[in-house]
Scaffold this active site. Structure first.
Site, PDB file in Angstrom:
ATOM      1  N   CYS A 124      -2.939  -2.787  32.610  1.00 35.34           N
ATOM      2  CA  CYS A 124      -3.173  -2.136  33.903  1.00 35.34           C
ATOM      3  C   CYS A 124      -3.596  -0.673  33.755  1.00 35.34           C
ATOM      4  CB  CYS A 124      -1.927  -2.255  34.771  1.00 35.34           C
ATOM      5  SG  CYS A 124      -1.395  -3.960  34.948  1.00 35.34           S
ATOM      6  N   HIS A 265      -2.703   2.687  40.154  1.00 34.66           N
ATOM      7  CA  HIS A 265      -2.695   1.244  39.911  1.00 34.66           C
ATOM      8  C   HIS A 265      -1.787   0.593  40.950  1.00 34.66           C
ATOM      9  CE1 HIS A 265      -2.056  -2.637  38.311  1.00 34.66           C
ATOM     10  NE2 HIS A 265      -0.862  -2.378  37.829  1.00 34.66           N
ATOM     11  N   ASN A 295      -1.127  -7.195  42.567  1.00 33.65           N
ATOM     12  CA  ASN A 295      -1.429  -6.443  41.345  1.00 33.65           C
ATOM     13  C   ASN A 295      -2.583  -7.140  40.617  1.00 33.65           C
ATOM     14  OD1 ASN A 295      -1.482  -5.459  38.722  1.00 33.65           O
ATOM     15  ND2 ASN A 295       0.736  -5.323  38.522  1.00 33.65           N
TER      16      ASN A 295
HETATM   17  N1  COA Z   1      12.207 -13.979  45.566  1.00 27.98           N
HETATM   18  C1  COA Z   1      13.521 -13.942  45.859  1.00 27.98           C
HETATM   19  N2  COA Z   1      14.442 -13.450  45.024  1.00 27.98           N
HETATM   20  C2  COA Z   1      14.014 -12.970  43.851  1.00 27.98           C
HETATM   21  C3  COA Z   1      12.654 -12.980  43.479  1.00 27.98           C
HETATM   22  C4  COA Z   1      11.738 -13.512  44.386  1.00 27.98           C
HETATM   23  N3  COA Z   1      10.423 -13.570  44.147  1.00 27.98           N
HETATM   24  N4  COA Z   1      12.527 -12.433  42.255  1.00 27.98           N
HETATM   25  C5  COA Z   1      13.770 -12.086  41.859  1.00 27.98           C
HETATM   26  N5  COA Z   1      14.668 -12.417  42.809  1.00 27.98           N
HETATM   27  C6  COA Z   1      16.106 -12.225  42.808  1.00 27.98           C
HETATM   28  C7  COA Z   1      16.673 -12.076  41.427  1.00 27.98           C
HETATM   29  O1  COA Z   1      16.935 -13.350  40.855  1.00 27.98           O
HETATM   30  C8  COA Z   1      17.931 -11.321  41.700  1.00 27.98           C
HETATM   31  O2  COA Z   1      18.907 -12.205  42.158  1.00 27.98           O
HETATM   32  P1  COA Z   1      20.425 -12.087  41.667  1.00 27.98           P
HETATM   33  O3  COA Z   1      20.861 -10.738  42.158  1.00 27.98           O
HETATM   34  O4  COA Z   1      21.071 -13.231  42.352  1.00 27.98           O
HETATM   35  O5  COA Z   1      20.384 -12.192  40.181  1.00 27.98           O
HETATM   36  C9  COA Z   1      17.573 -10.404  42.855  1.00 27.98           C
HETATM   37  O6  COA Z   1      16.400 -10.996  43.453  1.00 27.98           O
HETATM   38  C10 COA Z   1      17.258  -8.993  42.438  1.00 27.98           C
HETATM   39  O7  COA Z   1      16.373  -9.028  41.317  1.00 27.98           O
HETATM   40  P2  COA Z   1      15.833  -7.733  40.673  1.00 27.98           P
HETATM   41  O8  COA Z   1      14.978  -8.096  39.495  1.00 27.98           O
HETATM   42  O9  COA Z   1      16.960  -6.766  40.475  1.00 27.98           O
HETATM   43  O10 COA Z   1      14.905  -7.205  41.849  1.00 27.98           O
HETATM   44  P3  COA Z   1      14.206  -5.827  41.993  1.00 27.98           P
HETATM   45  O11 COA Z   1      14.714  -5.117  43.171  1.00 27.98           O
HETATM   46  O12 COA Z   1      14.184  -5.085  40.675  1.00 27.98           O
HETATM   47  O13 COA Z   1      12.722  -6.257  42.334  1.00 27.98           O
HETATM   48  C11 COA Z   1      10.599  -6.424  41.227  1.00 27.98           C
HETATM   49  C12 COA Z   1      11.990  -7.030  41.385  1.00 27.98           C
HETATM   50  C13 COA Z   1       9.849  -7.258  40.195  1.00 27.98           C
HETATM   51  C14 COA Z   1       9.894  -6.488  42.560  1.00 27.98           C
HETATM   52  C15 COA Z   1      10.742  -4.942  40.768  1.00 27.98           C
HETATM   53  O14 COA Z   1      11.633  -4.855  39.686  1.00 27.98           O
HETATM   54  C16 COA Z   1       9.429  -4.353  40.372  1.00 27.98           C
HETATM   55  O15 COA Z   1       8.526  -4.239  41.157  1.00 27.98           O
HETATM   56  N6  COA Z   1       9.279  -3.926  39.115  1.00 27.98           N
HETATM   57  C17 COA Z   1       8.033  -3.437  38.609  1.00 27.98           C
HETATM   58  C18 COA Z   1       7.167  -4.595  38.248  1.00 27.98           C
HETATM   59  C19 COA Z   1       5.727  -4.229  38.074  1.00 27.98           C
HETATM   60  O16 COA Z   1       5.199  -3.457  38.823  1.00 27.98           O
HETATM   61  N7  COA Z   1       5.112  -4.842  37.079  1.00 27.98           N
HETATM   62  C20 COA Z   1       3.741  -4.657  36.791  1.00 27.98           C
HETATM   63  C21 COA Z   1       3.495  -3.321  36.201  1.00 27.98           C
HETATM   64  S1  COA Z   1       1.823  -3.155  35.815  1.00 27.98           S
END
Ligand code: COA
Length: 340
Positions: A124, A265, A295
């Site tokens: 990215c 990005h 993304n």
């Molecule tokens: N739908 C519903 N629940 C979901 C889910 C989805 N699509 N994905 C994860 N969960 C759940 C998890 O299992 C977790 O459940 P639990 O508490 O029972 O274990 C809960 O939601 C929280 O998960 P978590 O990973 O802590 O969520 P978060 O607030 O960190 O959000 C992202 C997840 C991926 C949205 C966030 O971490 C993020 O945006 N990170 C950056 C990713 C990114 O930008 N990547 C590309 C970079 S180029």
């Protein structure tokens, strides 16, 4: 930066300008409601955590080269440049049609027969890295007209049963034309990598041992789908992105107040908001189309930029603070004045 300043540094004879933009996305749309039918998620969860509402998906009948060439063709039209006048095409992608390189196919589709073409892989961060790379060729007078394309189809490599990753990504392409110019409109840039953090986000080859001749084995297999530690990537992005933008601004001799548009990005709306807050750049200066496309990796910066240019929001003379970040891990910022 004045050319005389560049000459004083002994690094070149000419400047660069970005003179046109274009983009292309596949027709197939998958919205959050549709995804919620195949993995346990909801529109509310996805939209509130990421800002994403839908994404585009490249069909198996189309190639990444098709999408990249379409975006490139539109950028050439906007710049008023003929494909035959291109000297170089840099295709930033991590999802090549061909591991040997896809840029040459784009060159052929465009009819840019004079241009040399190569792929650049930096996930990215690819578009910002490609921009900085291309600028070196133009600044040194080696090439005059360059097409820089960011194109990705991560739909090919996402595990569509993994709700933690499949909700994030979409396919698309964006492009800009870079031309030789009297003044240098790439005002500053900064690129960084940290391979120690590679395991937080990757798409790795997994080889099974295969005997070549007795006592010699190689590893053959396929690429495993995208794996990601979302929280670590989030933490990385909200600290490193403002930092790298500030560094690029410093190199440009500017402060955040000079920025007309923050062009980050498009990974997550919360990351955009946090970075803008840390940089003290007001929300109305932050470009976002995450809701529509998710993304799109190397495509996201030129895709959102092209949209804003065609809407008449970004105008010639505007100062853009761009930053890419992602797998590698890699990140980079570039400060550009749009137009000549
Ligand atoms: N739908 C519903 N629940 C979901 C889910 C989805 N699509 N994905 C994860 N969960 C759940 C998890 O299992 C977790 O459940 P639990 O508490 O029972 O274990 C809960 O939601 C929280 O998960 P978590 O990973 O802590 O969520 P978060 O607030 O960190 O959000 C992202 C997840 C991926 C949205 C966030 O971490 C993020 O945006 N990170 C950056 C990713 C990114 O930008 N990547 C590309 C970079 S180029």
């Amino acid at each position: 930066m004045e050319i005389t300043a560049l000459e004083g540094l002994g690094i070149g004879l000419t400047g660069i300008a970005l003179t046109g933009s274009g983009s292309a996305v596949p027709d197939q749309v998958v919205d959050n409601e549709a995804l919620a039918q195949v993995v346990e998620t909801s529109d509310e969860w996805i939209a509130s955590r990421t800002g994403i509402r839908q994404r585009r998906i490249l069909p198996p009948t189309a190639t990444l080269a098709d999408l990249a060439a379409q975006a490139g063709d539109r950028a050439l039209q906007a710049a008023g440049l003929a494909a035959i006048d291109l000297d170089l095409i840099v295709l930033a992608t991590s999802t090549a049609d061909d591991l040997f390189g896809t840029a040459a196919q784009v060159q052929a589709k465009l009819g840019a027969s004079r241009a040399v073409a190569f792929d650049l892989t930096a996930a990215c961060s690819g578009f910002v890295f490609a921009l900085a790379t291309a600028a070196q060729f133009v600044r040194t007078g080696v090439y005059q007209n360059v097409l820089i394309i960011g194109a990705d189809a991560l739909s090919r490599w996402v595990d569509w049963s993994d709700r933690r990753t499949c909700i994030l990504f979409g396919d698309g392409a964006g492009a800009v034309v870079m031309q030789q110019n009297d003044t240098d409109q790439l005002l500053g840039f900064e690129m960084r990598s940290d391979g120690q953090l590679n395991s937080h986000l990757n798409l790795v080859h997994q080889g099974e041992p295969r005997s070549v001749v007795p006592d010699v084995t190689c590893g053959q297999g396929n690429y495993t789908p995208v794996t990601m530690n979302g929280q670590e990537v989030y933490r990385f992005a909200v600290t490193r992105v403002p930092e790298v933008v500030e560094k690029a601004l410093f190199r440009a001799g500017l402060t955040a107040e000079a920025v007309d548009w923050l062009v980050l990005h498009q990974a997550n709306q919360r990351i955009l908001d946090a970075a803008a807050t840390r940089l003290k750049i007001p929300g109305e200066k932050v470009l976002s189309n995450l809701g529509q496309y998710g993304n799109t990796s190397a495509a996201s910066i030129p895709l959102v930029l092209d949209e804003a240019i065609r809407q008449g929001r970004v105008k010639s003379g505007d100062i853009l603070a761009m930053a890419g970040f992602g797998a590698g891990l890699s990140w980079g910022g570039a400060i550009v004045r749009w137009g000549r």
